[in-house]
Design an enzyme around this catalytic site. Structure first.
Site, PDB file in Angstrom:
ATOM      1  N   ASP A  83       0.853  -1.188   0.000  1.00 57.52           N
ATOM      2  CA  ASP A  83       0.000   0.000   0.000  1.00 57.52           C
ATOM      3  C   ASP A  83       0.890   1.239   0.000  1.00 57.52           C
ATOM      4  OD1 ASP A  83       0.959   0.155   2.558  1.00 57.52           O
ATOM      5  OD2 ASP A  83      -0.947  -0.234   3.534  1.00 57.52           O
ATOM      6  N   ASP A 317      -8.399  -7.143  -0.018  1.00 58.40           N
ATOM      7  CA  ASP A 317      -7.514  -7.503   1.097  1.00 58.40           C
ATOM      8  C   ASP A 317      -8.206  -7.065   2.364  1.00 58.40           C
ATOM      9  OD1 ASP A 317      -6.757  -4.485   0.695  1.00 58.40           O
ATOM     10  OD2 ASP A 317      -5.962  -5.060   2.654  1.00 58.40           O
ATOM     11  N   CYS A 355     -14.277 -28.259   5.808  1.00 62.33           N
ATOM     12  CA  CYS A 355     -13.026 -27.566   5.482  1.00 62.33           C
ATOM     13  C   CYS A 355     -11.875 -28.573   5.408  1.00 62.33           C
ATOM     14  CB  CYS A 355     -12.737 -26.511   6.548  1.00 62.33           C
ATOM     15  SG  CYS A 355     -11.201 -25.613   6.315  1.00 62.33           S
ATOM     16  N   CYS A 357      -8.656 -27.707   5.466  1.00 64.79           N
ATOM     17  CA  CYS A 357      -7.401 -27.070   5.899  1.00 64.79           C
ATOM     18  C   CYS A 357      -6.696 -27.948   6.926  1.00 64.79           C
ATOM     19  CB  CYS A 357      -7.667 -25.675   6.441  1.00 64.79           C
ATOM     20  SG  CYS A 357      -8.057 -25.592   8.207  1.00 64.79           S
ATOM     21  N   CYS A 360      -8.478 -28.012  10.444  1.00 62.50           N
ATOM     22  CA  CYS A 360      -9.707 -28.820  10.526  1.00 62.50           C
ATOM     23  C   CYS A 360      -9.412 -30.301  10.332  1.00 62.50           C
ATOM     24  CB  CYS A 360     -10.730 -28.317   9.507  1.00 62.50           C
ATOM     25  SG  CYS A 360     -11.392 -26.690   9.951  1.00 62.50           S
ATOM     26  N   HIS A 386      -6.568 -21.451   9.762  1.00 64.37           N
ATOM     27  CA  HIS A 386      -7.928 -21.803   9.325  1.00 64.37           C
ATOM     28  C   HIS A 386      -8.636 -20.633   8.653  1.00 64.37           C
ATOM     29  CE1 HIS A 386     -11.995 -23.159   8.956  1.00 64.37           C
ATOM     30  NE2 HIS A 386     -12.346 -22.000   9.485  1.00 64.37           N
TER      31      HIS A 386
END
Lengths: 433, 433
Positions: A83, A317, A355, A357, A360, A386
């Site tokens: 940024d 974002d 999920c 991931c 999980c 997660h």
């Protein structure tokens, strides 16, 4: 490829090819808080953010430049967006003085005095060596009256021109500029002077059209000017104008005249009600070119990122998934979970049964609750992994739905789920440290 | 296999075969602070510690038992050792009352009143379901006069007998006790009543000898009673006796009469000078059986763990690598590094050029310094991963040196390096939370 106003495309950036719509995790001070870089890679993050203001203060942009740039400094081989520092200067620094030239401000860390001009912001971002840099802007506060919003917008446009001028003269100073890229051998600064999408000076322009379509039918932003991925950074302009739609239009139109390779809608998520955020985005998108990536800064909740992608936003974002994670607020396919709640203390099931991931897959709600409850450092790590996986998976589902023309269904499903969850305000402010 | 008094062996525990000498990372409250379990696995940790006192208070041993035991609760499939809770009761609880029956104490978290007896400690540890449990002991303070050390030692021995009696009557209550093991189908509680190495009641005793030697010539502790890895926990006794060598001898001899499958030397690292620690260890080891694992609790610096392994110690644990990491103190083959120091701010090199850990493979000293300097959560993660890798690698080098008969050389080299590093006292106290 489109599904209504939503677009499926790719950004060919120096360090990664980024499929859009994309959610970009925030790596404030050269780290996505609590997550090692190899885990970010395995979650599929292709682009992350760095905060210019924070990195300028610590460890310092000159230090990072000397060490080969931000990619090398933090060992992140994929794409980076920085940024402009403007948002943090206005949100974190209590004492500041805005002049035509720039902003004098005091560090939120030690009170030391600093000055950011558009030229300095770009110089800092070039030292960091992002793939995408942002023009220096004044983030208009909310609420702001019409006269104030207009005056701020005018200043931001003058700063945009100065940002661009400085960028065009110095973009070759990116620390990796002379390194050979994996797919690009002969692209030099002179051949494409002006940056990736900003090609009016570029002698080579083989693709010719505004939008390049790959064999799979995907829109490739940037195909217009740099048909092979080149190692040239890009500078995006930022639309301001407060919550006034006519000012947003004026800001967008004047910015488009300057011809940036991508456009951001700034000045949102500053405390306004959500319907206004959506209204400003929808209305502003009309005046941004369809062949350039469009980025809404600082959003949002999982249902919002689906909604904005459906409106035609390509990049987003937000600190929400990472910050919320550190406070035990987790996003799941079944709604929000405050994992510290007693109801999870004996729950052997995974956080989100749908999920895939690593969190999980391995840990129970009872264990995550215990870690959060005892303030263990592993709590921030696992919760953040997660939440980021959930956001990145959400965007993957968005892209998949666009491909299959079923985004409306995904949006309706997401809205229904979120309607069931209570809103949790106060979590969307920018990351402070 | 031996190299001087040092021994190369294996402990065949219900959840892992653990090569010794071994360093055991401390996972105080069901997490090795800041490190995800898959990373611990990839670093090669075969056994980690859990703290009974902490887990009893949060999340509670009954809760963990209901959730299938500590292995399942924290998703750690390899071996676990739990301490007795005695050390924390004495070091963390300001208000406590010791009687023949046990210790009444107040929680360091909320001041609530609790009572630990030997029976209760073992019941809690069985609910947690460790592979190795520790007898409940009184950790004698330092300094303690002779009369006090003797009285404390006597109490600890009576508590050891009570711990053992309770364990023998209840060890089948380990949450995983009836689960079929990967290598053991038919081993039942009745067949090996009393635990893995404590086999006087065991009808089967095929290995016969005190030490079983594998094809590779390695000593296998426990081969005596359970020739195949069985899913039976083990209870170790703890030697006390302050810094008085005759009391240590008495404590060891009387404990050995009770016949435990392994023995710990407790009451060290309580503030005594280092030469005393070594003297007590060396002298006590003489009176512990050579066919049982010998465990020194709460040590030490990298050179100390090499030194004690060379004396014949098989197991060690310490919060030092994890706690020091969170304070920026890192152990390397070139000595200690305080990574916050300014001298590393521009250092692009790896923390330890000879280290193959994921941190040294990917990140620079400059980046690690920046993370520590900004207080980023990733700092604790990466620093801890490196320090644990360094400790685990050190022990692997110890085992390798024993195999090749070159431990004396490794010890000399380690001592020389550590002599160059300044001592950093105050880091060896037990983990408080």
């Amino acid at each position: 490829m489109q599904d209504g106003p939503a677009r499926l495309a790719e950004m060919q950036l120096p360090h990664a090819t980024v499929p859009t719509p994309v959610f970009m995790p925030v790596g404030t001070v050269a780290t996505v808080k609590a997550v090692p870089q190899d885990v970010l890679e395995s979650l599929g993050a292709q682009i992350i953010l760095g905060n210019t203001y924070h990195l300028y203060l610590r460890p310092g942009h000159e230090r990072i430049r000397q060490l080969g740039g931000l990619h090398r400094f933090m060992s992140w081989p994929r794409a980076l967006l920085t940024d402009s520092g403007g948002f943090q200067v206005f949100s974190l620094s209590k004492i500041r003085k805005v002049t035509e030239d720039g902003v004098e401000f005091r560090s939120h860390l030690d009170g030391s005095k600093h000055f950011f001009s558009p030229e300095h912001s770009i110089a800092v971002q070039l030292a960091l060596g992002a793939d995408i840099l942002m023009a220096f802007d004044e983030c208009t506060e909310y609420p702001a009256d019409y006269a104030r919003a207009r005056q701020s917008l005018d200043l931001t446009l003058r700063w945009a021109q100065r940002s661009k001028d400085y960028f065009r003269a110095h973009f070759h100073e990116a620390p990796w500029y002379n390194e050979p890229g994996p797919d690009s051998q002969g692209v030099t600064g002179e051949a494409v002077a002006g940056g990736m999408w900003d090609g009016e000076d570029a002698p080579e322009n083989p693709a010719g059209g505004a939008i390049d379509t790959t064999a799979e039918g995907q829109t490739v932003f940037g195909g217009r000017y740099v048909p092979v991925p080149g190692k040239i950074p890009s500078l995006f302009g930022i639309v301001q104008g407060g919550m006034y739609l006519d000012l947003r239009r004026e800001s967008a139109e004047r910015l488009v005249e300057m011809d940036f390779p991508g456009y951001a809608i700034g000045g949102l998520s500053v405390g306004e009600p959500r319907h206004l955020t959506r209204e400003v985005i929808e209305s502003t998108l009309e005046f941004l070119p369809k062949d350039r990536p469009r980025y809404v800064m600082g959003v949002g909740y999982p249902d919002e990122i689906v909604e904005y992608a459906a409106l035609g936003v390509d990049m987003m974002d937000c600190v929400l998934p990472t910050r919320a994670a550190r406070h035990g607020l987790l996003f799941t396919s079944q709604g929000r979970v405050q994992i510290k709640n007693k109801q999870y203390a004996d729950d052997p099931g995974p956080l989100d049964p749908t999920c895939a991931c690593p969190v999980c897959n391995r840990y129970s709600r009872a264990y995550l609750r215990h870690l959060a409850n005892t303030g263990e450092p592993l709590s921030a790590v696992l919760n953040t992994v997660h939440n980021l996986a959930f956001y990145l998976d959400t965007m993957e589902r968005v892209r998949d739905s666009i491909k299959r023309g079923s985004l409306a269904g995904l949006l309706a499903e997401t809205r229904r789920r979120q309607a069931e969850a209570e809103t949790q305000p106060g979590l969307l402010e920018s990351e402070a440290s």
